[in-house]
Write an enzyme that holds these catalytic residues in place. Sequence first.
Site, PDB file in Angstrom:
ATOM      1  N   LYS A  42     -22.873-128.543 -21.763  1.00 61.16           N
ATOM      2  CA  LYS A  42     -22.646-129.564 -20.743  1.00 61.16           C
ATOM      3  C   LYS A  42     -23.898-129.887 -19.927  1.00 61.16           C
ATOM      4  O   LYS A  42     -23.911-130.881 -19.199  1.00 61.16           O
ATOM      5  CB  LYS A  42     -21.511-129.137 -19.816  1.00 61.16           C
ATOM      6  CG  LYS A  42     -20.157-129.026 -20.505  1.00 61.16           C
ATOM      7  CD  LYS A  42     -19.680-130.374 -21.028  1.00 61.16           C
ATOM      8  CE  LYS A  42     -18.239-130.289 -21.516  1.00 61.16           C
ATOM      9  NZ  LYS A  42     -17.713-131.608 -21.927  1.00 61.16           N
ATOM     10  N   SER A 273     -14.035-121.079 -25.628  1.00 59.66           N
ATOM     11  CA  SER A 273     -13.919-122.280 -26.464  1.00 59.66           C
ATOM     12  C   SER A 273     -14.729-122.140 -27.749  1.00 59.66           C
ATOM     13  O   SER A 273     -14.365-122.700 -28.779  1.00 59.66           O
ATOM     14  CB  SER A 273     -14.368-123.519 -25.689  1.00 59.66           C
ATOM     15  OG  SER A 273     -15.732-123.430 -25.323  1.00 59.66           O
TER      16      SER A 273
END
Length: 459
Positions: A42, A273
Site C-alpha cells: 500500500k 492476507s
Amino acid sequence: MTSASILSLIGNTPLVEITQLDTGLCRLFVKLENQNLGGSIKDRVALSMIEAAEQSGQLKPGGTIVEATAGNTGLGLALVAGRKGYRTVLIVPDKMSREKVLNLQALGAEVILTRSDVSKGHPDYYQDKARRVAQSIPSAFYIDQFSNPANPAAHEKTTGPEIWRQLEEKVDAVVVGVGSSGTLTGLSRFFARVSPQTEFVLADPVGSILADYVETGAFGSAGSWLVEGIGEDFVPPQFDGSSIKRSYRISDKESFETGRALLLAEGLFAGASSGTLLAAALRYCREQTTPKRVVTFIGDSGNKYLSKMYNDHWMIDQGMIENAKTGNLADLIGRPHASGATLIADPDEPLSQAWQRMRSNDVSQLPVLENGEIVGIIDEWDLLLSVHGEPQQFAMPVRAAMTSQVTTLVPDASVRDLLQVFNDEKIAVIADKTCFYGLITQSDLLAFWRKKFVSGAGA
C-alpha cells in the site's frame, strides 16, 4: 548508494521463487512488497494518491488527509504524509491488529476506531464514517482509495512493469486479493497491453462476496472474516474482474496456517492476507496439467500480526488451533500448565517482577507455584493492598502479598461450579491432588462459548 529522498525507497521490490512448498508443475514466485519503506504494497498507492492530489490542487500545504483503511493504506498514507507535512486522520475497523494501530500512532496519525461488524450504509461503517469526519475538518481531503484513480494507476505504472521485467516477460498467471481493487485493476490494465493471455486468479476470504460476484454476477449477504485488508461486502467502484479466470475461497484457518507454514518453509515473514494469496496460488499451481509461471504477493510483514496469527493463544481462542480435548473443564483453560503456557509467579520473587509479568502479558493474576504445587494466587488487588502508595513495597516477596487460601475445582467439576467461583469474585484454579492444570478466566469461558457459537453458526 545514497538516496535523495526516503520516499524513493517505495517500489522496485524483490521477487523470489517458492522452492520448499509443493507447487505442482508450476514455478511460483512471490513479490516481496513487505520490503517497501512502510512495509506493505500500500505504500505504492499512498504515494501515488497523495502526489496526484497535490498536482490537482485538492491537497494543499498544511492540509489534512482523511481515509478509511484496514491498516496498510493508512500506514502508507501516514508515512508519506509525515514526510510532506500533512496531518493524517484514519478511520479503521476495530478488527485491525494492535500492532498496526500502534504503528499508525507512532507515525503521528490520528486513529479513530469503528465497528467491523456492520456493512456499507451503516453510520459506523468505516467508509461512511470517514466521509463524515472529512466533512467536519476544514481543508480536509478524503483520499478515498476505493474510488481514487491514482490507486490502480500506481500498479499499472510500477508494480506491473516490475513483475514483467523480473520474470523476463513470461507471466502465465497472477494471483491477487481484492480490497480496494487497485492491485487487480491496475495490473489487469498493464497485462492487457503486454500479455493478454496472462490469467488472473482471485484469492477471496470466505465470507467476502467478490468470488460470488466474479462467478455469477450476483451476491448475497456478506459473512465475516478475520483476515485483514482483502475481501469486501460490496463491489468496489473501480473493480474490474474481466481478467479473472479462477476464484478460490480461502478460510481464515487456511490463510493463517499457510502464512505460518511459509515462514517455517521459506523463511518469509508474511501477514495474514499473504497467507490467503499463497493458499490460493498453491491450489491453482497444483491443479495445472502443464508447467506455468505464476506470481503472487507478500503484501505485508508478519510483524504486524504477532498478537494474532503468530500468537498460539489467540489462534486457540479463535478455534484455529485445537488442543487435545478431555471433555471436562480442562478444555476451557486458555494457557494449560502441562504445555508450559501458564504464566506463574515464584513465592520468593519480588512483587515488581510479578507485576511486570502481568503487564507485559496482559493478565491480571498469576498462580503462585512452589515445587510444582500451587500455594497461592497473586492478583492486581493483592498488589494494590500491599504497595498502597509506598513504592518500596514492590521489593516485598510474592509470598507476603499473595492469597494463600485458594479454592480449587477438579477438572470434572461442572460449568455451574465454575460460574459460582466467578460469582464469588474468585479465580478458577483447576487442580486435583496430583496436578495443577491451570486457570480459567471469565474471558476463557466466553471464548469457549463463542467458538461453540461460531461452529454452530457455520454448521
